[in-house]
Design an enzyme around this catalytic site. Structure first.
Site, PDB file in Angstrom:
ATOM      1  N   ALA A   1       4.138  18.109  28.648  1.00  0.00           N
ATOM      2  CA  ALA A   1       3.548  17.278  27.603  1.00  0.00           C
ATOM      3  C   ALA A   1       2.546  16.298  28.199  1.00  0.00           C
ATOM      4  CB  ALA A   1       4.652  16.525  26.873  1.00  0.00           C
ATOM      5  N   CYS A   2       1.707  15.718  27.340  1.00  0.00           N
ATOM      6  CA  CYS A   2       0.746  14.719  27.808  1.00  0.00           C
ATOM      7  C   CYS A   2       1.467  13.601  28.564  1.00  0.00           C
ATOM      8  CB  CYS A   2      -0.005  14.106  26.635  1.00  0.00           C
ATOM      9  SG  CYS A   2      -1.263  15.171  25.925  1.00  0.00           S
ATOM     10  N   THR A   3       0.908  13.222  29.697  1.00  0.00           N
ATOM     11  CA  THR A   3       1.421  12.093  30.466  1.00  0.00           C
ATOM     12  C   THR A   3       0.235  11.329  31.028  1.00  0.00           C
ATOM     13  OG1 THR A   3       3.411  13.330  31.083  1.00  0.00           O
ATOM     14  CG2 THR A   3       2.898  11.359  32.359  1.00  0.00           C
TER      15      THR A   3
ATOM     16  N   ASP B   1      -1.927  18.464  26.897  1.00  0.00           N
ATOM     17  CA  ASP B   1      -1.331  19.703  26.432  1.00  0.00           C
ATOM     18  C   ASP B   1      -2.060  20.176  25.175  1.00  0.00           C
ATOM     19  OD1 ASP B   1      -0.512  17.886  24.572  1.00  0.00           O
ATOM     20  OD2 ASP B   1       1.625  18.272  24.784  1.00  0.00           O
TER      21      ASP B   1
ATOM     22  N   GLU C   1      -2.866   9.849  24.207  1.00  0.00           N
ATOM     23  CA  GLU C   1      -1.458  10.154  24.414  1.00  0.00           C
ATOM     24  C   GLU C   1      -0.779  10.061  23.054  1.00  0.00           C
ATOM     25  OE1 GLU C   1       1.681  11.171  26.873  1.00  0.00           O
ATOM     26  OE2 GLU C   1      -0.280  10.608  27.665  1.00  0.00           O
TER      27      GLU C   1
END
Length: 242
Positions: A2-4, A25, A95
């Site tokens: 996932a986006c981080t 992502d 995010e």
């Protein structure tokens, strides 16, 4: 994955530079082809229309040159993701974050119109010369047009990093990352402390929408126990283990 997002203050980095970075992502979980482009001032539109929400926005004059990584296929919008402008201000958007029923009942996400991840870099980055200006411009756009999703957005310049989180359909708050600190930010509302005296006073390290204090009080969103400092993550974040 996932986006981080990773944010590194200038005194926490090896060479004294500020760093903001994020992996992205795909909403469908599949590979999404991107391009790297340089947008010249003469190529920036004066009027912008979103694809997903059909929102029309008049843009300021005299935009700066900026880089962008839009989707190769623009059927769902530009999705510029991140970039750096000619004033050396960086921005990464976004995010994806989540909220709870209390917040969304008080300030619902828009079902029609508004701005979102597909638009933010294009309507903000060409018009700012500092990270702080980025927060203030995006905050004003969120208050005026609203949003249909919740996002966290990072801004950086030579000296500062700011992290902004949207709250419901029209509210937001932002905090300056301390110079000697770094942040690792997943898909959740991350700000866990906030100084309203600073946000409505000197505005040195905290900024927020103009009516945020009233919004919290009128809708009984402050879940902080007596004697504890206000925790935005408890008030605005998801209460779901997922």
């Amino acid at each position: 994955m996932a986006c981080t997002t990773i944010l590194v203050g200038k005194d926490a980095s090896y060479n004294g530079a500020t760093f903001i970075a994020r992996n992205e992502d795909s909403p469908s979980g599949q590979f999404c082809e991107k391009k790297f482009v340089v947008v010249l001032p003469e190529d920036q539109p004066s009027k912008y229309k979103t694809i997903l929400s059909h929102q029309e926005i008049d843009l300021p004059e005299n935009p700066l040159r900026y880089t962008s990584t839009p989707n190769a296929n623009k059927k769902d919008g530009i999705w510029a993701a991140h970039g750096v402008n000619s004033a050396n201000v960086g921005m990464t958007a976004t995010e994806t974050i989540t909220s709870n029923e209390r917040v969304l009942g008080a300030d619902p996400l828009l079902k029609k119109g508004g701005i979102g991840e597909e638009d933010l870099n294009v309507i903000v980055l060409p018009y700012i010369k500092t990270a702080r200006e980025g927060v203030l411009r995006l905050g004003s756009l969120l208050e005026k047009y609203g949003t249909y999703e919740m996002n966290g957005i990072a801004f950086s310049d030579e000296n500062e990093i700011w992290w902004l989180e949207s709250i419901g359909g029209h509210h937001w708050m932002a905090k300056r990352v301390p110079d000697d600190s770094y942040v690792v930010m997943p898909n959740q509302l991350g700000i866990d402390s906030f100084d309203f005296d600073d946000a409505f006073g000197a505005k040195k390290n905290h900024l927020c929408s103009a009516d945020l204090k009233e919004f919290i009080a009128e809708n009984h969103l402050d879940l902080t126990l007596p004697g504890k400092k206000f925790n935005p993550r408890e008030a605005f974040g998801s209460h779901d283990d997922a």
